[in-house]
Design an enzyme around this catalytic site. Structure first.
Site, PDB file in Angstrom:
ATOM      1  N   ALA A 102       0.815  -1.218   0.000  1.00 36.08           N
ATOM      2  CA  ALA A 102       0.000   0.000   0.000  1.00 36.08           C
ATOM      3  C   ALA A 102       0.848   1.267   0.000  1.00 36.08           C
ATOM      4  CB  ALA A 102      -0.915  -0.001   1.227  1.00 36.08           C
ATOM      5  N   ALA A 130       2.222  -5.247   7.207  1.00 38.30           N
ATOM      6  CA  ALA A 130       1.662  -5.007   8.537  1.00 38.30           C
ATOM      7  C   ALA A 130       1.955  -3.580   8.939  1.00 38.30           C
ATOM      8  CB  ALA A 130       2.304  -5.957   9.563  1.00 38.30           C
ATOM      9  N   THR A 177       5.768 -12.379  14.702  1.00 41.09           N
ATOM     10  CA  THR A 177       6.799 -11.844  15.592  1.00 41.09           C
ATOM     11  C   THR A 177       6.838 -12.621  16.903  1.00 41.09           C
ATOM     12  OG1 THR A 177       7.340  -9.898  16.921  1.00 41.09           O
ATOM     13  CG2 THR A 177       5.044 -10.160  16.345  1.00 41.09           C
ATOM     14  N   ASP A 178       7.993 -12.574  17.566  1.00 42.43           N
ATOM     15  CA  ASP A 178       8.106 -13.195  18.896  1.00 42.43           C
ATOM     16  C   ASP A 178       7.308 -12.417  19.942  1.00 42.43           C
ATOM     17  OD1 ASP A 178       9.735 -10.936  19.013  1.00 42.43           O
ATOM     18  OD2 ASP A 178      11.525 -12.000  19.712  1.00 42.43           O
ATOM     19  N   GLU A 179       6.895 -11.188  19.599  1.00 41.72           N
ATOM     20  CA  GLU A 179       6.174 -10.373  20.593  1.00 41.72           C
ATOM     21  C   GLU A 179       4.812 -10.942  20.955  1.00 41.72           C
ATOM     22  OE1 GLU A 179       6.205  -6.166  20.049  1.00 41.72           O
ATOM     23  OE2 GLU A 179       8.133  -6.209  19.039  1.00 41.72           O
ATOM     24  N   TYR A 217       0.108  -3.388  18.916  1.00 41.85           N
ATOM     25  CA  TYR A 217       0.790  -4.038  17.784  1.00 41.85           C
ATOM     26  C   TYR A 217       0.842  -5.554  17.978  1.00 41.85           C
ATOM     27  CZ  TYR A 217       4.693  -6.096  15.235  1.00 41.85           C
ATOM     28  OH  TYR A 217       5.461  -6.938  14.481  1.00 41.85           O
ATOM     29  N   THR A 230      -2.471  -7.448  17.795  1.00 43.19           N
ATOM     30  CA  THR A 230      -3.048  -7.647  16.460  1.00 43.19           C
ATOM     31  C   THR A 230      -2.253  -8.693  15.677  1.00 43.19           C
ATOM     32  OG1 THR A 230      -1.819  -5.756  15.538  1.00 43.19           O
ATOM     33  CG2 THR A 230      -4.084  -5.343  16.306  1.00 43.19           C
ATOM     34  N   LYS A 231      -0.942  -8.783  15.921  1.00 44.81           N
ATOM     35  CA  LYS A 231      -0.169  -9.850  15.272  1.00 44.81           C
ATOM     36  C   LYS A 231      -0.611 -11.204  15.838  1.00 44.81           C
ATOM     37  CE  LYS A 231       2.675  -9.634  12.639  1.00 44.81           C
ATOM     38  NZ  LYS A 231       2.666  -9.568  11.146  1.00 44.81           N
ATOM     39  N   ASN A 255      13.845  -9.642  16.746  1.00 47.69           N
ATOM     40  CA  ASN A 255      14.134  -8.327  16.154  1.00 47.69           C
ATOM     41  C   ASN A 255      15.146  -8.397  15.017  1.00 47.69           C
ATOM     42  OD1 ASN A 255      13.019  -7.667  18.870  1.00 47.69           O
ATOM     43  ND2 ASN A 255      13.470  -5.583  18.211  1.00 47.69           N
ATOM     44  N   PHE A 302      14.680   1.197  16.325  1.00 42.71           N
ATOM     45  CA  PHE A 302      15.759   1.485  17.272  1.00 42.71           C
ATOM     46  C   PHE A 302      17.133   1.671  16.612  1.00 42.71           C
ATOM     47  CE2 PHE A 302      18.735  -0.497  20.526  1.00 42.71           C
ATOM     48  CZ  PHE A 302      18.861   0.657  21.278  1.00 42.71           C
ATOM     49  N   GLY A 321       4.250   0.069  29.008  1.00 46.67           N
ATOM     50  CA  GLY A 321       4.100  -1.389  28.855  1.00 46.67           C
ATOM     51  C   GLY A 321       5.298  -2.064  28.208  1.00 46.67           C
TER      52      GLY A 321
HETATM   53  P1  NAD Z   1       7.707  -2.293   7.772  1.00 41.85           P
HETATM   54  O1  NAD Z   1       6.827  -1.392   8.562  1.00 41.85           O
HETATM   55  O2  NAD Z   1       9.087  -1.848   7.433  1.00 41.85           O
HETATM   56  O3  NAD Z   1       6.995  -2.631   6.371  1.00 41.85           O
HETATM   57  C1  NAD Z   1       5.631  -2.910   6.284  1.00 41.85           C
HETATM   58  C2  NAD Z   1       5.217  -2.810   4.819  1.00 41.85           C
HETATM   59  O4  NAD Z   1       3.832  -3.174   4.718  1.00 41.85           O
HETATM   60  C3  NAD Z   1       5.354  -1.400   4.235  1.00 41.85           C
HETATM   61  O5  NAD Z   1       5.948  -1.470   2.952  1.00 41.85           O
HETATM   62  C4  NAD Z   1       3.921  -0.899   4.146  1.00 41.85           C
HETATM   63  O6  NAD Z   1       3.718   0.015   3.080  1.00 41.85           O
HETATM   64  C5  NAD Z   1       3.170  -2.201   3.922  1.00 41.85           C
HETATM   65  N1  NAD Z   1       1.772  -2.103   4.362  1.00 41.85           N
HETATM   66  C6  NAD Z   1       1.307  -1.623   5.539  1.00 41.85           C
HETATM   67  N2  NAD Z   1      -0.039  -1.685   5.560  1.00 41.85           N
HETATM   68  C7  NAD Z   1      -0.422  -2.257   4.387  1.00 41.85           C
HETATM   69  C8  NAD Z   1      -1.674  -2.605   3.826  1.00 41.85           C
HETATM   70  N3  NAD Z   1      -2.822  -2.372   4.489  1.00 41.85           N
HETATM   71  N4  NAD Z   1      -1.694  -3.185   2.612  1.00 41.85           N
HETATM   72  C9  NAD Z   1      -0.557  -3.412   1.924  1.00 41.85           C
HETATM   73  N5  NAD Z   1       0.664  -3.079   2.400  1.00 41.85           N
HETATM   74  C10 NAD Z   1       0.720  -2.520   3.621  1.00 41.85           C
HETATM   75  O7  NAD Z   1       7.714  -3.679   8.541  1.00 41.85           O
HETATM   76  P2  NAD Z   1       8.863  -4.782   8.692  1.00 41.85           P
HETATM   77  O8  NAD Z   1       9.714  -4.445   9.835  1.00 41.85           O
HETATM   78  O9  NAD Z   1       9.463  -5.038   7.368  1.00 41.85           O
HETATM   79  O10 NAD Z   1       7.981  -6.040   9.116  1.00 41.85           O
HETATM   80  C11 NAD Z   1       7.450  -6.922   8.131  1.00 41.85           C
HETATM   81  C12 NAD Z   1       6.720  -8.053   8.821  1.00 41.85           C
HETATM   82  O11 NAD Z   1       7.610  -8.747   9.678  1.00 41.85           O
HETATM   83  C13 NAD Z   1       5.562  -7.595   9.698  1.00 41.85           C
HETATM   84  O12 NAD Z   1       4.510  -8.528   9.556  1.00 41.85           O
HETATM   85  C14 NAD Z   1       6.129  -7.642  11.108  1.00 41.85           C
HETATM   86  O13 NAD Z   1       5.120  -7.880  12.053  1.00 41.85           O
HETATM   87  C15 NAD Z   1       7.077  -8.814  10.995  1.00 41.85           C
HETATM   88  N6  NAD Z   1       8.229  -8.825  11.920  1.00 41.85           N
HETATM   89  C16 NAD Z   1       9.069  -7.758  11.979  1.00 41.85           C
HETATM   90  C17 NAD Z   1      10.191  -7.815  12.793  1.00 41.85           C
HETATM   91  C18 NAD Z   1      11.181  -6.677  12.864  1.00 41.85           C
HETATM   92  O14 NAD Z   1      12.121  -6.737  13.649  1.00 41.85           O
HETATM   93  N7  NAD Z   1      11.038  -5.628  12.063  1.00 41.85           N
HETATM   94  C19 NAD Z   1      10.428  -8.957  13.563  1.00 41.85           C
HETATM   95  C20 NAD Z   1       9.532 -10.030  13.478  1.00 41.85           C
HETATM   96  C21 NAD Z   1       8.443  -9.950  12.643  1.00 41.85           C
HETATM   97  O1  TDX Z   2      14.578   5.368  20.231  1.00 43.49           O
HETATM   98  C1  TDX Z   2      14.398   4.249  20.723  1.00 43.49           C
HETATM   99  N1  TDX Z   2      14.999   3.945  21.910  1.00 43.49           N
HETATM  100  C2  TDX Z   2      14.858   2.737  22.518  1.00 43.49           C
HETATM  101  O2  TDX Z   2      15.437   2.511  23.598  1.00 43.49           O
HETATM  102  C3  TDX Z   2      13.575   3.238  20.085  1.00 43.49           C
HETATM  103  C4  TDX Z   2      12.898   3.532  18.779  1.00 43.49           C
HETATM  104  C5  TDX Z   2      13.461   2.017  20.703  1.00 43.49           C
HETATM  105  N2  TDX Z   2      14.068   1.775  21.889  1.00 43.49           N
HETATM  106  C6  TDX Z   2      13.969   0.426  22.488  1.00 43.49           C
HETATM  107  C7  TDX Z   2      12.598  -0.186  22.556  1.00 43.49           C
HETATM  108  C8  TDX Z   2      12.899  -1.664  22.422  1.00 43.49           C
HETATM  109  O3  TDX Z   2      13.279  -2.202  23.676  1.00 43.49           O
HETATM  110  O4  TDX Z   2      14.725  -0.434  21.614  1.00 43.49           O
HETATM  111  C9  TDX Z   2      14.114  -1.713  21.506  1.00 43.49           C
HETATM  112  C10 TDX Z   2      13.764  -1.987  20.048  1.00 43.49           C
HETATM  113  O5  TDX Z   2      12.740  -1.086  19.680  1.00 43.49           O
HETATM  114  P1  TDX Z   2      12.002  -1.148  18.252  1.00 43.49           P
HETATM  115  O6  TDX Z   2      13.017  -1.019  17.173  1.00 43.49           O
HETATM  116  O7  TDX Z   2      10.872  -0.203  18.291  1.00 43.49           O
HETATM  117  O8  TDX Z   2      11.536  -2.665  18.196  1.00 43.49           O
HETATM  118  P2  TDX Z   2      10.544  -3.566  19.105  1.00 43.49           P
HETATM  119  O9  TDX Z   2       9.538  -2.734  19.819  1.00 43.49           O
HETATM  120  O10 TDX Z   2      11.395  -4.498  19.904  1.00 43.49           O
HETATM  121  O11 TDX Z   2       9.772  -4.369  17.940  1.00 43.49           O
HETATM  122  C11 TDX Z   2      10.512  -4.851  16.796  1.00 43.49           C
HETATM  123  O12 TDX Z   2      10.762  -6.219  16.881  1.00 43.49           O
HETATM  124  C12 TDX Z   2       9.656  -7.080  16.775  1.00 43.49           C
HETATM  125  C13 TDX Z   2       9.766  -4.548  15.491  1.00 43.49           C
HETATM  126  O13 TDX Z   2       9.517  -3.150  15.399  1.00 43.49           O
HETATM  127  C14 TDX Z   2       8.493  -5.331  15.415  1.00 43.49           C
HETATM  128  O14 TDX Z   2       7.854  -5.111  14.160  1.00 43.49           O
HETATM  129  C15 TDX Z   2       8.817  -6.785  15.557  1.00 43.49           C
HETATM  130  O15 TDX Z   2       7.652  -7.538  15.598  1.00 43.49           O
END
Ligand code: NAD
Ligand code: TDX
Length: 331
Positions: A34, A79, A120-122, A147, A150-151, A176, A187, A272
């Site tokens: 999207a 997502a 996600t592990d969350e 978040y 909903t996952k 992560n 982060f 939280g």
């Molecule tokens: P991100 O936010 O970087 O990317 C999400 C993408 O989804 C974006 O390109 C956005 O445009 C698209 N999107 C959002 N809403 C949409 C919709 N309604 N329809 C179509 N596209 C849509 O996220 P990410 O970090 O790449 O995470 C990807 C997946 O992996 C997610 O499902 C997340 O829960 C999961 N995940 C992420 C992490 C992490 O550390 N980032 C860890 C474990 C699991």
């Molecule tokens: O500025 C910051 N300072 C800080 O201390 C930010 C942005 C985060 N944090 C902390 C919060 C968390 O303990 O760092 C850790 C990582 O934060 P995020 O990058 O926001 O990740 P987290 O909340 O752990 O979730 C991530 O991992 C699981 C992804 O965003 C999720 O999409 C995934 O499911």
């Protein structure tokens, strides 16, 4: 193979598409995204000629039905992914993560495609710092944030669609991720780009929270392993034994960028805030034979720092708006 990748313009999805185009020339990739604030078509520029890109919403039943009908395999990354945003405004998380997943599952049910669900592990909640336990596929769901709830809801939909309707699905719950093309709200990229901009890194609370870091390429190689060898209906936890607390991560970023190791600020905590995540990936390693390729977090982080330095044009347009949002939240 005709492969539909949702969320392919986001961080993990874009890396997945790059890896797939590089390593699997027999796969025909279509991306459905999207292009929300988190999606960037520029992340797909290096592979633009090799894929089909469709801008659309995973909750749009008509578009989804058409694309799923033309796919053998669907991998669902799309997502709303940021905890801080979900605490500010949860609705888009319910809409995309729950309704979007429902919409995809119904199309997969109609067309009989193989479906892999990225989670996600969350969903498991958090662990105490001194607890020797790690998350396993048997850990009860106990999500903390809008978040993660909903996952968790989306994972449960997948399980029900497998059991009730025989949908051919697998689920993975990963820890992560870090690496190139991650949005500067997260982060590690936030702190790297702060240092580039002369802003001190910001640690929530006391910086004691532990995350289990995995390089995005390792996450994605595990996803391919599950698509190819995973058992239908099964949940696989993906992790690479990368536990580290946030303060140590920030100190390493400061060291890698030539700054004093104490040049960071403590800011107000996330409401939280989950204390610790840790993954036991035994099932993935022993049953499917997967191994991570990025052995050293330090080396992977150093390469990530270099990527952000070399690709300022990619992240710069997002930086000011992201920091303005954090300023409003007091973090
Ligand atoms: P991100 O936010 O970087 O990317 C999400 C993408 O989804 C974006 O390109 C956005 O445009 C698209 N999107 C959002 N809403 C949409 C919709 N309604 N329809 C179509 N596209 C849509 O996220 P990410 O970090 O790449 O995470 C990807 C997946 O992996 C997610 O499902 C997340 O829960 C999961 N995940 C992420 C992490 C992490 O550390 N980032 C860890 C474990 C699991
Ligand atoms: O500025 C910051 N300072 C800080 O201390 C930010 C942005 C985060 N944090 C902390 C919060 C968390 O303990 O760092 C850790 C990582 O934060 P995020 O990058 O926001 O990740 P987290 O909340 O752990 O979730 C991530 O991992 C699981 C992804 O965003 C999720 O999409 C995934 O499911």
């Amino acid at each position: 193979m005709r492969l539909l990748v949702t969320g392919g313009a986001g961080f993990i999805g874009a890396n997945f598409v790059h890896q797939t185009v590089r390593e699997r020339p027999d796969v025909r990739v279509t991306v459905l995204d999207a292009l929300t604030y988190a999606g960037d078509e520029a992340s797909l520029t290096p592979v633009a000629d090799a894929i089909t890109f469709v801008r659309g919403d995973v909750a749009d039943a008509e578009t989804v039905d058409r694309l799923v009908g033309d796919a053998d395999v669907v991998v669902h990354f799309a997502a709303e992914s940021h905890n801080d945003n979900s605490l500010d405004d949860p609705w888009p998380f319910v809409q995309t993560n729950v309704v979007g997943t429902y919409t995809l599952l119904e199309a997969v049910r109609r067309h009989g495609a193989r479906y892999h669900h990225i989670s996600t592990d969350e969903v498991y909640g958090d662990l105490e710092l001194d607890d020797p336990a790690k998350f396993t596929p048997a850990t009860p769901y106990n999500p903390s944030s809008p978040y993660s709830s909903t996952k968790a809801a989306s994972d449960l939909l997948v399980r029900a669609w497998v059991r009730s309707f025989g949908v051919q699905a697998t689920i993975s719950n990963c820890s992560n991720n870090y690496g190139p093309y991650q949005h500067v709200e997260k982060f590690i990229p936030r702190q790297i780009t702060n240092v580039v901009d002369g802003i001190r890194p910001k640690l929530y609370g006391k910086g004691e929270n532990v995350r289990d870091w995995i390089h995005v390429e390792d996450h994605n190689s595990a996803v391919w392993t599950i698509i190819e060898k995973g058992r239908i209906g099964e949940t696989y936890l993906i992790g690479a034994d990368g536990e580290m607390n946030n303060r140590d991560v920030v100190e390493l970023i400061l060291e890698l960028t030539g700054q004093p190791r104490d040049a960071y600020d403590l800011v107000s905590d996330r409401p939280g805030h989950d204390m610790r995540y840790a993954i036991d990936a035994t099932r993935l390693r022993e049953e499917l034979g997967w191994r991570p390729r990025y052995g050293s977090f330090r080396d992977g982080l150093a390469a990530t720092v270099e990527w952000y330095r070399a690709n300022e044009a990619w992240w710069r347009p997002q930086k000011d708006a992201t920091e303005a949002k954090y300023a409003r939240l007091g973090r």
